[in-house]
Design a protein around this motif. Sequence first.
Motif, PDB file in Angstrom:
ATOM      1  N   MET A  65      -4.245   9.252 -15.548  1.00  0.00           N
ATOM      2  CA  MET A  65      -3.049   8.740 -14.708  1.00  0.00           C
ATOM      3  C   MET A  65      -2.150  10.024 -14.692  1.00  0.00           C
ATOM      4  O   MET A  65      -1.498  10.211 -13.617  1.00  0.00           O
TER       5      MET A  65
ATOM      6  N   LEU B 158       5.954  14.682  -3.678  1.00  0.00           N
ATOM      7  CA  LEU B 158       7.276  14.060  -3.232  1.00  0.00           C
ATOM      8  C   LEU B 158       8.217  15.000  -3.733  1.00  0.00           C
ATOM      9  O   LEU B 158       9.658  14.780  -3.619  1.00  0.00           O
TER      10      LEU B 158
ATOM     11  N   LEU C 276       9.280  15.563  -6.525  1.00  0.00           N
ATOM     12  CA  LEU C 276       9.868  15.087  -7.795  1.00  0.00           C
ATOM     13  C   LEU C 276      10.603  15.740  -8.618  1.00  0.00           C
ATOM     14  O   LEU C 276       9.719  16.299  -9.505  1.00  0.00           O
TER      15      LEU C 276
ATOM     16  N   PHE D 215      10.077  14.336 -13.886  1.00  0.00           N
ATOM     17  CA  PHE D 215       9.438  13.163 -14.103  1.00  0.00           C
ATOM     18  C   PHE D 215       8.516  13.160 -15.230  1.00  0.00           C
ATOM     19  O   PHE D 215       7.735  14.245 -15.349  1.00  0.00           O
TER      20      PHE D 215
ATOM     21  N   SER E 278       6.178   8.619 -19.333  1.00  0.00           N
ATOM     22  CA  SER E 278       6.960   7.431 -19.935  1.00  0.00           C
ATOM     23  C   SER E 278       7.769   6.873 -18.918  1.00  0.00           C
ATOM     24  O   SER E 278       8.332   5.672 -19.227  1.00  0.00           O
ATOM     25  N   ARG E 279       7.604   7.194 -17.626  1.00  0.00           N
ATOM     26  CA  ARG E 279       8.547   6.642 -16.662  1.00  0.00           C
ATOM     27  C   ARG E 279       7.787   5.703 -15.690  1.00  0.00           C
ATOM     28  O   ARG E 279       8.061   4.904 -14.787  1.00  0.00           O
ATOM     29  N   VAL E 280       6.339   5.657 -15.912  1.00  0.00           N
ATOM     30  CA  VAL E 280       5.488   4.811 -15.414  1.00  0.00           C
ATOM     31  C   VAL E 280       5.349   3.344 -16.320  1.00  0.00           C
ATOM     32  O   VAL E 280       4.835   3.577 -17.527  1.00  0.00           O
ATOM     33  N   ILE E 281       5.342   2.400 -15.477  1.00  0.00           N
ATOM     34  CA  ILE E 281       5.585   1.092 -16.429  1.00  0.00           C
ATOM     35  C   ILE E 281       4.207   1.015 -17.359  1.00  0.00           C
ATOM     36  O   ILE E 281       4.435   0.613 -18.289  1.00  0.00           O
ATOM     37  N   GLU E 282       3.357   1.061 -16.691  1.00  0.00           N
ATOM     38  CA  GLU E 282       1.686   0.734 -17.199  1.00  0.00           C
ATOM     39  C   GLU E 282       1.674   1.862 -18.443  1.00  0.00           C
ATOM     40  O   GLU E 282       1.151   1.567 -19.324  1.00  0.00           O
TER      41      GLU E 282
ATOM     42  N   ILE F 100       2.038  -8.982 -17.601  1.00  0.00           N
ATOM     43  CA  ILE F 100       3.424  -8.428 -17.870  1.00  0.00           C
ATOM     44  C   ILE F 100       4.310  -8.258 -16.764  1.00  0.00           C
ATOM     45  O   ILE F 100       4.009  -8.382 -15.773  1.00  0.00           O
TER      46      ILE F 100
ATOM     47  N   GLU G  49       8.629  -7.826 -15.566  1.00  0.00           N
ATOM     48  CA  GLU G  49       9.729  -6.742 -15.903  1.00  0.00           C
ATOM     49  C   GLU G  49      11.038  -7.587 -15.160  1.00  0.00           C
ATOM     50  O   GLU G  49      10.981  -8.611 -14.280  1.00  0.00           O
TER      51      GLU G  49
ATOM     52  N   VAL H 146      10.581  -5.406 -20.373  1.00  0.00           N
ATOM     53  CA  VAL H 146       9.266  -5.906 -19.808  1.00  0.00           C
ATOM     54  C   VAL H 146       8.644  -6.879 -20.973  1.00  0.00           C
ATOM     55  O   VAL H 146       8.921  -6.639 -22.161  1.00  0.00           O
TER      56      VAL H 146
ATOM     57  N   VAL I 253       4.485  -7.374 -12.983  1.00  0.00           N
ATOM     58  CA  VAL I 253       4.108  -6.003 -12.978  1.00  0.00           C
ATOM     59  C   VAL I 253       2.677  -5.944 -13.244  1.00  0.00           C
ATOM     60  O   VAL I 253       1.783  -5.063 -12.504  1.00  0.00           O
TER      61      VAL I 253
ATOM     62  N   TYR J 120       8.917  -5.286  -6.954  1.00  0.00           N
ATOM     63  CA  TYR J 120       9.329  -4.180  -7.784  1.00  0.00           C
ATOM     64  C   TYR J 120      10.389  -3.088  -6.696  1.00  0.00           C
ATOM     65  O   TYR J 120      10.132  -2.859  -5.713  1.00  0.00           O
TER      66      TYR J 120
ATOM     67  N   PHE K 235      15.030   5.570  -4.976  1.00  0.00           N
ATOM     68  CA  PHE K 235      14.364   7.010  -4.703  1.00  0.00           C
ATOM     69  C   PHE K 235      15.594   7.971  -3.881  1.00  0.00           C
ATOM     70  O   PHE K 235      15.912   7.392  -2.678  1.00  0.00           O
TER      71      PHE K 235
ATOM     72  N   LEU L 227       6.948   5.262  -0.117  1.00  0.00           N
ATOM     73  CA  LEU L 227       7.916   6.251  -0.482  1.00  0.00           C
ATOM     74  C   LEU L 227       7.313   7.490   0.408  1.00  0.00           C
ATOM     75  O   LEU L 227       8.001   8.409   0.969  1.00  0.00           O
TER      76      LEU L 227
ATOM     77  N   ILE M 136      13.345   9.874  -8.655  1.00  0.00           N
ATOM     78  CA  ILE M 136      13.143   8.350  -9.057  1.00  0.00           C
ATOM     79  C   ILE M 136      13.848   8.126 -10.351  1.00  0.00           C
ATOM     80  O   ILE M 136      13.780   8.759 -11.267  1.00  0.00           O
ATOM     81  N   ILE M 137      14.794   6.904  -9.895  1.00  0.00           N
ATOM     82  CA  ILE M 137      15.664   6.704 -11.095  1.00  0.00           C
ATOM     83  C   ILE M 137      14.852   5.391 -11.919  1.00  0.00           C
ATOM     84  O   ILE M 137      14.361   4.142 -11.100  1.00  0.00           O
ATOM     85  N   GLY M 138      14.905   5.450 -13.275  1.00  0.00           N
ATOM     86  CA  GLY M 138      14.248   4.637 -13.791  1.00  0.00           C
ATOM     87  C   GLY M 138      12.898   4.400 -13.793  1.00  0.00           C
ATOM     88  O   GLY M 138      12.056   5.611 -13.431  1.00  0.00           O
ATOM     89  N   MET M 139      11.950   3.287 -13.888  1.00  0.00           N
ATOM     90  CA  MET M 139      10.792   3.165 -14.094  1.00  0.00           C
ATOM     91  C   MET M 139      10.128   3.018 -12.813  1.00  0.00           C
ATOM     92  O   MET M 139      10.725   2.910 -11.783  1.00  0.00           O
ATOM     93  N   VAL M 140       8.729   3.289 -12.722  1.00  0.00           N
ATOM     94  CA  VAL M 140       7.823   3.300 -11.456  1.00  0.00           C
ATOM     95  C   VAL M 140       6.640   2.580 -11.768  1.00  0.00           C
ATOM     96  O   VAL M 140       6.047   2.934 -12.970  1.00  0.00           O
ATOM     97  N   PRO M 141       6.029   1.791 -11.043  1.00  0.00           N
ATOM     98  CA  PRO M 141       4.751   1.240 -11.289  1.00  0.00           C
ATOM     99  C   PRO M 141       3.595   2.171 -10.751  1.00  0.00           C
ATOM    100  O   PRO M 141       3.759   2.753  -9.855  1.00  0.00           O
ATOM    101  N   MET M 142       2.413   2.181 -11.756  1.00  0.00           N
ATOM    102  CA  MET M 142       1.295   3.166 -11.413  1.00  0.00           C
ATOM    103  C   MET M 142       0.906   2.947  -9.918  1.00  0.00           C
ATOM    104  O   MET M 142       0.681   4.085  -9.283  1.00  0.00           O
ATOM    105  N   GLN M 143       0.951   1.907  -9.205  1.00  0.00           N
ATOM    106  CA  GLN M 143       0.498   1.993  -8.043  1.00  0.00           C
ATOM    107  C   GLN M 143       1.229   2.678  -7.101  1.00  0.00           C
ATOM    108  O   GLN M 143       0.718   3.309  -5.977  1.00  0.00           O
TER     109      GLN M 143
END
Lengths: 308, 308
Positions: free
Chosen positions: A269, A280, A282, A285, A288-292, B3, B5, B51, B95, B180, B184, B240, B263-270
């Motif tokens: 990952m 991006l 970014l 980053f 720990s900011r990636v949910i999975e 899972i 969120e 989550v 999620v 989700y 950004f 994005l 990116i504020i907060g969490m982000v999904p791996m996808q």
Amino acid sequence: MKIVESVPNFSEGRREEVVKEIISQAEGVKGVWILDWSMDIDHNRSVVTLVGSPEPLLDVLFKMTKKAAELIDLRNHRGEHPRMGATDVIPLVPVMGTNMPECVDLSKKLAKRIGEELKIPVYLYEKSATNPHRENLSEIRKGEFEGFFEKIKDPSWKPDFGPENVHPTAGVVAVGAREYLIAFNVNLGTDKIEIAEKIAKAVRYISGGYRYVKAIAVDLKEKGIVQVSMNMTNYRKSPLYRVLETIRREAARYGVPVVGTEIIGMVPMQALIDTAQFYLQLDDFSPSRVIEGCVLEILAKEGAKLSE
Amino acid sequence: MKIVESVPNFSEGRREEVVKEIISQAEGVKGVWILDWSMDIDHNRSVVTLVGSPEPLLDVLFKMTKKAAELIDLRNHRGEHPRMGATDVIPLVPVMGTNMPECVDLSKKLAKRIGEELKIPVYLYEKSATNPHRENLSEIRKGEFEGFFEKIKDPSWKPDFGPENVHPTAGVVAVGAREYLIAFNVNLGTDKIEIAEKIAKAVRYISGGYRYVKAIAVDLKEKGIVQVSMNMTNYRKSPLYRVLETIRREAARYGVPVVGTEIIGMVPMQALIDTAQFYLQLDDFSPSRVIEGCVLEILAKEGAKLSE
């Protein structure tokens, strides 16, 4: 939860029943998962990708090595890929919750057991190497199975574990901890192999390129294009995006575009995070900011005992 | 392992002890994890990111709503952010191992329980909405707490669950499943707010931009730059990278560079996979090729009972 990856290579790529019996040693084992496996007839070699918790993974790797020694006789083995053992090489790669020193310790533990219980000489390589001239696998493998009966007598090639005689049918094996290796191929919109060759030369370490890049030019005749085929041996220090952008720039000098890329096998990952972060732009980053990633970390802390 | 969120919003951003007591309903609950929480004094509002597995998560959300109703009296609440309930909104986001229809079902289950047991009127919104005019949260919230005593009498604003009278101190609450949402922000190398405004207008849905983008211009005076601040409400359909490249091109027209993003907060791996795939020009890649994703999937299949 600690996750280690291993990609053992076995010197059998033609008799599927043999490969399957070796792989069967990993099947149904708690804490070990087979992510992928493949056979190559020309190379007469197979590669298995496993991940798992350290202890059960080591045990599986030992059993696979034992089974390969029983079923493969290198005296009758021919193939395009150089090889020195029935089990040729066993890398251990830190993936999650663990690190390189821990994987070095694991590799030594496995090497000791293979040497003592299976009577196969073991060479520690890469990060586990006991001497700089043993870091590079191809240096160890030089001479192959047939040459090792002489090579092993040289004091500088005394095995790290096991007997000082080559195993008569299973040869010798290399075991070591290394960084995650990403197989990354870049396709160029031209059929001129000399352009791919010039670019491979520009990016690879041995000819002055990036420290952790091995590259060759490949002619994809059926597609009418050429490819720069790479092994990225440390994607944190020589990142995919930087090498790709260098290739793009070098190709542009010939008026050639990058028409696509491919990653062979699995990817950590972090490699995707690094790529997204670069392109991006970014700021600030972390994984720990990636949910999975976060969920995995939490499961790890809880010992992954959640059931649902 | 499924899972889900949730990011419940509570109308309290000044009394930390109140916010902590609400959050304490989620602490130590098996199968639910607090990823993040924050309070905003100006908005007088707090946001918690959780989550978890569906059933324990629903139970925690119910208990938080109950606690918020006990501790927050909207008659005394003032803040910059519009609000209609002590617990203002509870989104449920698929999620992993689950999907939108399942989250819609979960939202209805939670809404029913809040309505029946806490006597708070509940409006289903977004993907859970029972009528198109209730999809948009800001449409539901129009009039806020004070206006709802009249609004609720309008047959088109009859609550989906619970009584047909506003809860005297806790107001009303919106519950719904949604995609989700990624916050950004793109920073521009200029202090001219009008450039950020023009670009925000170019990319946002309401003025002709991308379908799933909400955007405003923000003046970052202390940094001497301006920002296009966005909510990406469906990062698969309005990705994005595409929006960033559009912003980059529009900014270039004024000779202004993109100097960074966040990116504020969490982000999904996808979202990272999609980004890497675009910029690396990766052919043929899937989440099952990411080691961590693969391990999570395997743990999910095993019911995450691995212990080590």
